[in-house]
Design a protein around this motif. Structure first.
Motif, short mmCIF file in Angstrom:
data_model
loop_
_atom_site.label_atom_id
_atom_site.label_comp_id
_atom_site.label_asym_id
_atom_site.label_seq_id
_atom_site.Cartn_x
_atom_site.Cartn_y
_atom_site.Cartn_z
N GLN A 30 0.89 -1.17 0.07
CA GLN A 30 0.06 0.06 -0.24
C GLN A 30 0.88 1.33 -0.12
O GLN A 30 2.14 1.17 0.61
N ASP A 31 0.34 2.40 -0.63
CA ASP A 31 1.17 3.63 -0.72
C ASP A 31 1.03 4.42 0.40
O ASP A 31 -0.07 4.49 0.97
N PHE A 32 1.97 4.95 1.08
CA PHE A 32 1.97 5.79 2.24
C PHE A 32 2.79 7.07 1.84
O PHE A 32 3.94 7.03 1.90
N ILE A 35 5.87 5.95 -0.28
CA ILE A 35 6.52 4.77 0.19
C ILE A 35 5.53 3.46 0.20
O ILE A 35 4.57 3.63 0.77
N ARG A 36 6.10 2.57 -0.62
CA ARG A 36 5.29 1.34 -0.55
C ARG A 36 5.72 0.69 0.60
O ARG A 36 6.72 0.08 0.97
N LEU A 37 4.34 0.48 1.42
CA LEU A 37 4.53 -0.45 2.82
C LEU A 37 4.07 -1.65 2.63
O LEU A 37 2.85 -1.98 2.17
N PRO A 38 4.67 -2.71 3.12
CA PRO A 38 3.93 -4.15 3.23
C PRO A 38 2.89 -4.30 4.19
O PRO A 38 3.13 -3.77 5.29
N LEU A 39 1.96 -4.92 3.92
CA LEU A 39 0.88 -5.66 4.62
C LEU A 39 0.57 -7.01 4.65
O LEU A 39 0.91 -7.62 3.72
N SER A 40 0.09 -7.62 5.80
CA SER A 40 0.02 -8.97 6.01
C SER A 40 -1.36 -9.25 6.68
O SER A 40 -1.84 -8.62 7.79
N THR A 47 -5.25 -2.46 11.99
CA THR A 47 -5.95 -1.09 11.92
C THR A 47 -5.05 -0.01 11.31
O THR A 47 -3.78 0.09 11.66
N LEU A 48 -5.66 0.55 9.93
CA LEU A 48 -4.94 1.73 9.33
C LEU A 48 -5.96 2.67 9.40
O LEU A 48 -7.15 2.63 8.81
N ASP A 49 -5.71 3.91 10.18
CA ASP A 49 -6.73 4.99 10.09
C ASP A 49 -5.70 6.27 10.42
O ASP A 49 -5.04 6.12 11.24
N ASN A 50 -6.44 7.33 9.90
CA ASN A 50 -5.69 8.64 10.03
C ASN A 50 -4.12 8.71 9.82
O ASN A 50 -3.43 9.10 10.43
N ASP A 51 -3.66 7.47 8.87
CA ASP A 51 -2.29 7.49 8.41
C ASP A 51 -1.48 6.74 9.52
O ASP A 51 -0.21 6.82 9.74
N LEU A 64 8.59 -7.44 12.20
CA LEU A 64 9.23 -6.93 11.00
C LEU A 64 8.44 -5.69 10.59
O LEU A 64 8.55 -4.56 10.33
N LEU A 65 6.98 -6.14 10.26
CA LEU A 65 6.11 -5.13 9.89
C LEU A 65 6.02 -3.99 10.95
O LEU A 65 5.81 -2.76 10.38
N ALA A 66 5.64 -4.25 12.42
CA ALA A 66 5.65 -3.16 13.20
C ALA A 66 7.03 -2.18 13.09
O ALA A 66 6.72 -1.03 13.09
#
Length: 201
Positions: A30-32, A35-40, A47-51, A64-66
């Motif tokens: 997902q684009d941030f 920056i392309r950031l990985p999600l699983s 939770t993805l909310d308000n950036d 790793l993702l955290a």
């Protein structure tokens, strides 16, 4: 560019044990803000909310993702609506207060220089998160080197590797603040990806 490449932390000091890379479940991206950031769907963020990004599994890939999501969002580049709650709620360690104050100062200086209104993000970053290399992992603490890549002013790709430590606290992973509250203490230039595992996709 510098803020994005250095948007990860270097801290040691929590007793951990070495661990080989775990099998990596499938990732989506997902684009941030450039920056392309990985999600699983199994390891987070849930939770993805308000950036903001929260809710990571107590697994090696969750750590790793955290490390990646929290450290990137703790950069002053995205404005106080993102970096202030990220640092306050998701960053720990003796230098967390210094990180918050330095981020506020850096943001305000950059904002005024760019002529942006208060609270505005400083712009897109155009950085790729390319690879990682584990240093240590336990269910309570982990340390991982993460490689970021982006263009320099001449258009040449440059890479930085940053060592990030996370700890499990209050039901989620937290990033340990960088030494002296300065992300610049965490990153070093990287010439080769030898020994690193590339992110899937």
């Amino acid at each position: 560019m510098r803020a994005a490449l250095l948007a990860l932390a270097l801290v040691a000091g929590c007793a951990t044990q070495t661990s080989p890379p775990a099998p990596q479940p499938r990732l989506t991206w997902q684009d941030f803000h450039g920056i392309r950031l990985p999600l699983s769907n199994t390891d987070g963020p849930r939770t993805l909310d308000n950036d903001r990004a929260e809710g990571f599994a107590r697994t090696q890939q969750g750590a790793l993702l955290a490390a990646l999501h929290i450290a990137v969002r703790a950069s002053s580049h995205w404005g106080p609506a993102v970096f202030e709650p990220t640092i306050t709620e998701q960053v720990t360690g003796p230098d967390a207060d210094q990180l918050l104050e330095k981020s506020r100062t850096q943001y305000e200086e950059s904002r005024q220089e760019a002529g942006l209104p208060p609270g505005s993000p400083l712009g897109k970053a155009f950085v790729d998160e390319e690879a990682y290399r584990w240093q240590t992992y336990t269910p309570d603490a982990a340390t991982v080197d993460i490689v970021s890549a982006g263009p320099d002013p001449r258009g040449t790709t440059v890479r930085a590797t940053t060592r990030v430590q996370v700890v499990w606290q209050n039901g989620d992973w937290r990033v340990v603040a960088p030494l002296g509250g300065d992300w610049g203490n965490a990153a070093t230039e990287l010439k080769s990806l030898d020994g690193y595992t590339r992110f899937e996709g």
